[in-house]
Design a protein around this motif. Structure first.
Motif, PDB file in Angstrom:
ATOM      1  N   THR A   8       1.509 -67.063  10.398  1.00 58.22           N
ATOM      2  CA  THR A   8       0.576 -68.086   9.895  1.00 58.22           C
ATOM      3  C   THR A   8       1.340 -69.302   9.393  1.00 58.22           C
ATOM      4  O   THR A   8       0.986 -70.447   9.691  1.00 58.22           O
ATOM      5  N   ALA A   9       2.404 -69.051   8.626  1.00 57.58           N
ATOM      6  CA  ALA A   9       3.213 -70.150   8.082  1.00 57.58           C
ATOM      7  C   ALA A   9       3.848 -70.962   9.221  1.00 57.58           C
ATOM      8  O   ALA A   9       3.847 -72.199   9.173  1.00 57.58           O
ATOM      9  N   THR A  10       4.342 -70.279  10.240  1.00 61.71           N
ATOM     10  CA  THR A  10       4.973 -70.970  11.377  1.00 61.71           C
ATOM     11  C   THR A  10       3.986 -71.916  12.044  1.00 61.71           C
ATOM     12  O   THR A  10       4.301 -73.073  12.334  1.00 61.71           O
ATOM     13  N   GLN A  11       2.773 -71.422  12.261  1.00 59.42           N
ATOM     14  CA  GLN A  11       1.744 -72.243  12.902  1.00 59.42           C
ATOM     15  C   GLN A  11       1.419 -73.485  12.052  1.00 59.42           C
ATOM     16  O   GLN A  11       1.318 -74.596  12.573  1.00 59.42           O
ATOM     17  N   LEU A  12       1.274 -73.267  10.759  1.00 58.03           N
ATOM     18  CA  LEU A  12       0.964 -74.390   9.858  1.00 58.03           C
ATOM     19  C   LEU A  12       2.121 -75.392   9.786  1.00 58.03           C
ATOM     20  O   LEU A  12       1.905 -76.606   9.792  1.00 58.03           O
ATOM     21  N   PHE A  13       3.339 -74.882   9.715  1.00 56.42           N
ATOM     22  CA  PHE A  13       4.505 -75.767   9.655  1.00 56.42           C
ATOM     23  C   PHE A  13       4.601 -76.629  10.914  1.00 56.42           C
ATOM     24  O   PHE A  13       4.913 -77.814  10.845  1.00 56.42           O
ATOM     25  N   LEU A  14       4.352 -76.022  12.070  1.00 54.38           N
ATOM     26  CA  LEU A  14       4.427 -76.771  13.325  1.00 54.38           C
ATOM     27  C   LEU A  14       3.313 -77.807  13.442  1.00 54.38           C
ATOM     28  O   LEU A  14       3.517 -78.891  13.993  1.00 54.38           O
ATOM     29  N   GLU A  15       2.150 -77.451  12.935  1.00 57.88           N
ATOM     30  CA  GLU A  15       1.008 -78.369  13.037  1.00 57.88           C
ATOM     31  C   GLU A  15       1.064 -79.514  12.031  1.00 57.88           C
ATOM     32  O   GLU A  15       0.726 -80.644  12.352  1.00 57.88           O
ATOM     33  N   ARG A  16       1.512 -79.192  10.806  1.00 58.73           N
ATOM     34  CA  ARG A  16       1.412 -80.205   9.746  1.00 58.73           C
ATOM     35  C   ARG A  16       2.723 -80.533   9.039  1.00 58.73           C
ATOM     36  O   ARG A  16       2.765 -81.392   8.171  1.00 58.73           O
ATOM     37  N   GLY A  17       3.776 -79.851   9.417  1.00 63.43           N
ATOM     38  CA  GLY A  17       5.087 -80.175   8.862  1.00 63.43           C
ATOM     39  C   GLY A  17       5.515 -79.277   7.713  1.00 63.43           C
ATOM     40  O   GLY A  17       4.686 -78.729   6.997  1.00 63.43           O
ATOM     41  N   PHE A  18       6.825 -79.146   7.545  1.00 70.61           N
ATOM     42  CA  PHE A  18       7.385 -78.277   6.503  1.00 70.61           C
ATOM     43  C   PHE A  18       7.125 -78.812   5.100  1.00 70.61           C
ATOM     44  O   PHE A  18       6.943 -78.043   4.169  1.00 70.61           O
ATOM     45  N   LYS A  19       7.118 -80.117   4.960  1.00 70.43           N
ATOM     46  CA  LYS A  19       6.939 -80.721   3.639  1.00 70.43           C
ATOM     47  C   LYS A  19       5.482 -80.604   3.180  1.00 70.43           C
ATOM     48  O   LYS A  19       5.210 -80.284   2.022  1.00 70.43           O
ATOM     49  N   THR A  45      11.742 -71.829   0.654  1.00 71.91           N
ATOM     50  CA  THR A  45      12.917 -72.015   1.513  1.00 71.91           C
ATOM     51  C   THR A  45      13.200 -70.771   2.343  1.00 71.91           C
ATOM     52  O   THR A  45      13.488 -70.865   3.542  1.00 71.91           O
ATOM     53  N   SER A  46      13.110 -69.596   1.711  1.00 70.09           N
ATOM     54  CA  SER A  46      13.377 -68.352   2.459  1.00 70.09           C
ATOM     55  C   SER A  46      12.307 -68.120   3.523  1.00 70.09           C
ATOM     56  O   SER A  46      12.592 -67.596   4.613  1.00 70.09           O
ATOM     57  N   LEU A  47      11.080 -68.537   3.253  1.00 71.71           N
ATOM     58  CA  LEU A  47       9.999 -68.418   4.235  1.00 71.71           C
ATOM     59  C   LEU A  47      10.240 -69.381   5.399  1.00 71.71           C
ATOM     60  O   LEU A  47      10.111 -69.002   6.573  1.00 71.71           O
ATOM     61  N   VAL A  48      10.595 -70.617   5.075  1.00 69.12           N
ATOM     62  CA  VAL A  48      10.887 -71.611   6.117  1.00 69.12           C
ATOM     63  C   VAL A  48      12.015 -71.102   7.022  1.00 69.12           C
ATOM     64  O   VAL A  48      11.925 -71.162   8.246  1.00 69.12           O
ATOM     65  N   GLU A  49      13.068 -70.563   6.415  1.00 71.39           N
ATOM     66  CA  GLU A  49      14.209 -70.066   7.194  1.00 71.39           C
ATOM     67  C   GLU A  49      13.798 -68.925   8.128  1.00 71.39           C
ATOM     68  O   GLU A  49      14.169 -68.904   9.305  1.00 71.39           O
ATOM     69  N   ASP A  50      12.995 -68.007   7.612  1.00 62.74           N
ATOM     70  CA  ASP A  50      12.540 -66.877   8.428  1.00 62.74           C
ATOM     71  C   ASP A  50      11.680 -67.370   9.597  1.00 62.74           C
ATOM     72  O   ASP A  50      11.828 -66.915  10.730  1.00 62.74           O
ATOM     73  N   CYS A  51      10.791 -68.315   9.313  1.00 63.39           N
ATOM     74  CA  CYS A  51       9.917 -68.873  10.359  1.00 63.39           C
ATOM     75  C   CYS A  51      10.733 -69.560  11.450  1.00 63.39           C
ATOM     76  O   CYS A  51      10.496 -69.365  12.641  1.00 63.39           O
ATOM     77  N   VAL A  52      11.688 -70.372  11.022  1.00 66.42           N
ATOM     78  CA  VAL A  52      12.509 -71.154  11.962  1.00 66.42           C
ATOM     79  C   VAL A  52      13.358 -70.236  12.846  1.00 66.42           C
ATOM     80  O   VAL A  52      13.399 -70.392  14.070  1.00 66.42           O
ATOM     81  N   MET A  53      14.029 -69.279  12.223  1.00 64.46           N
ATOM     82  CA  MET A  53      14.916 -68.396  12.983  1.00 64.46           C
ATOM     83  C   MET A  53      14.122 -67.472  13.914  1.00 64.46           C
ATOM     84  O   MET A  53      14.543 -67.196  15.041  1.00 64.46           O
ATOM     85  N   ASN A  54      12.967 -67.017  13.451  1.00 63.39           N
ATOM     86  CA  ASN A  54      12.124 -66.164  14.293  1.00 63.39           C
ATOM     87  C   ASN A  54      11.619 -66.950  15.503  1.00 63.39           C
ATOM     88  O   ASN A  54      11.608 -66.448  16.628  1.00 63.39           O
ATOM     89  N   LYS A  55      11.202 -68.196  15.275  1.00 66.50           N
ATOM     90  CA  LYS A  55      10.713 -69.042  16.368  1.00 66.50           C
ATOM     91  C   LYS A  55      11.833 -69.297  17.373  1.00 66.50           C
ATOM     92  O   LYS A  55      11.612 -69.262  18.588  1.00 66.50           O
ATOM     93  N   PHE A  56      13.026 -69.529  16.867  1.00 66.14           N
ATOM     94  CA  PHE A  56      14.170 -69.750  17.757  1.00 66.14           C
ATOM     95  C   PHE A  56      14.412 -68.524  18.642  1.00 66.14           C
ATOM     96  O   PHE A  56      14.643 -68.653  19.844  1.00 66.14           O
ATOM     97  N   CYS A  57      14.347 -67.330  18.044  1.00 65.25           N
ATOM     98  CA  CYS A  57      14.575 -66.086  18.804  1.00 65.25           C
ATOM     99  C   CYS A  57      13.508 -65.882  19.881  1.00 65.25           C
ATOM    100  O   CYS A  57      13.822 -65.473  21.006  1.00 65.25           O
ATOM    101  N   ILE A  58      12.252 -66.187  19.543  1.00 65.78           N
ATOM    102  CA  ILE A  58      11.162 -66.058  20.514  1.00 65.78           C
ATOM    103  C   ILE A  58      11.391 -66.997  21.697  1.00 65.78           C
ATOM    104  O   ILE A  58      11.300 -66.604  22.866  1.00 65.78           O
ATOM    105  N   LEU A  59      11.703 -68.257  21.388  1.00 66.48           N
ATOM    106  CA  LEU A  59      11.954 -69.249  22.439  1.00 66.48           C
ATOM    107  C   LEU A  59      13.172 -68.860  23.277  1.00 66.48           C
ATOM    108  O   LEU A  59      13.153 -68.974  24.502  1.00 66.48           O
ATOM    109  N   SER A  60      14.201 -68.397  22.608  1.00 68.05           N
ATOM    110  CA  SER A  60      15.433 -68.000  23.292  1.00 68.05           C
ATOM    111  C   SER A  60      15.174 -66.866  24.284  1.00 68.05           C
ATOM    112  O   SER A  60      15.633 -66.899  25.426  1.00 68.05           O
ATOM    113  N   ASP A  61      14.407 -65.866  23.852  1.00 66.22           N
ATOM    114  CA  ASP A  61      14.082 -64.730  24.733  1.00 66.22           C
ATOM    115  C   ASP A  61      13.240 -65.192  25.920  1.00 66.22           C
ATOM    116  O   ASP A  61      13.433 -64.737  27.058  1.00 66.22           O
ATOM    117  N   GLY A  62      12.291 -66.103  25.664  1.00 65.23           N
ATOM    118  CA  GLY A  62      11.441 -66.619  26.739  1.00 65.23           C
ATOM    119  C   GLY A  62      12.240 -67.399  27.771  1.00 65.23           C
ATOM    120  O   GLY A  62      12.001 -67.288  28.978  1.00 65.23           O
TER     121      GLY A  62
END
Length: 201
Positions: A8-19, A45-62
């Protein structure tokens, strides 16, 4: 629970920004208390980091799955672009720019991971293109891999390419065409033109 918060956080961050997105926003979107989020993540910050790294791994695998399909080198790059764009929404909030500004340590780690991934992928892509006779045999793969990464990062700079003047999709298309036109053979040019024409229909 943690996965639901992260997704949920990843989707919101991508749509409306981390700030812009607060922990309250995320809690309200899921329908849980902020306390529950803090039981999984000590701070934003720890949530942002988890979201970013998880998204990177998903994209990388794809991307790895696309490469494994062994398409021709030009089609492969367009498939990867299409896949990445489908995952990053329209980037109206320019999350990468906000990440660099408000979470520089996370951005630095991500950039290094992106470089390593993109460097490897583009090297393989250039080598495949050379074998298939689609890229000129006098191109230097190492130079192409590094200049591609540099260019890809430059087009994300909003001070140079403001969103209202350069929508992300158009910018990505233009950059990819610019990259390929510099290295294709006549055979590769025919394939490139066919892809561009079919995308415009």
């Amino acid at each position: 629970m943690k996965e639901k918060i992260r997704d949920t956080a990843t989707q919101l961050f991508l749509e409306r920004g981390f700030k812009s997105i607060t922990m309250d926003d995320i809690a309200n979107e899921i329908g849980m208390s902020k306390k529950t989020i803090y039981s999984e993540y000590s701070n934003k910050t720890s949530l942002v980091e988890d979201c970013v790294m998880n998204k990177f791994c998903i994209l990388s695998d794809g991307i790895d799955l696309i490469i494994a399909m062994e398409k021709n080198a030009i089609e492969e790059l367009y498939e990867i672009k299409k896949y990445v764009m489908s995952h990053l929404k329209d980037e109206k909030s320019s999350p990468q720019f906000q990440l660099m500004k408000y979470y520089p340590k996370i951005h630095k780690s991500l950039k290094m991971m992106q470089f390593n991934k993109m460097h490897k992928c583009v090297l393989l892509n250039v080598e495949r293109g050379l074998q298939q006779g689609l890229f000129r045999d006098n191109v230097e793969p190492e130079f192409i891999a590094r200049i591609y990464f540099t260019g890809m990062n430059s087009i994300k700079d909003l001070t140079i390419f403001p969103l209202e003047q350069f929508p992300v999709k158009n910018l990505m298309d233009s950059f990819l065409e610019y990259h390929l036109r510099g290295i294709v053979t006549p055979k590769g040019k025919t394939i490139l033109n066919n892809i561009i024409n079919s995308n415009q229909e």
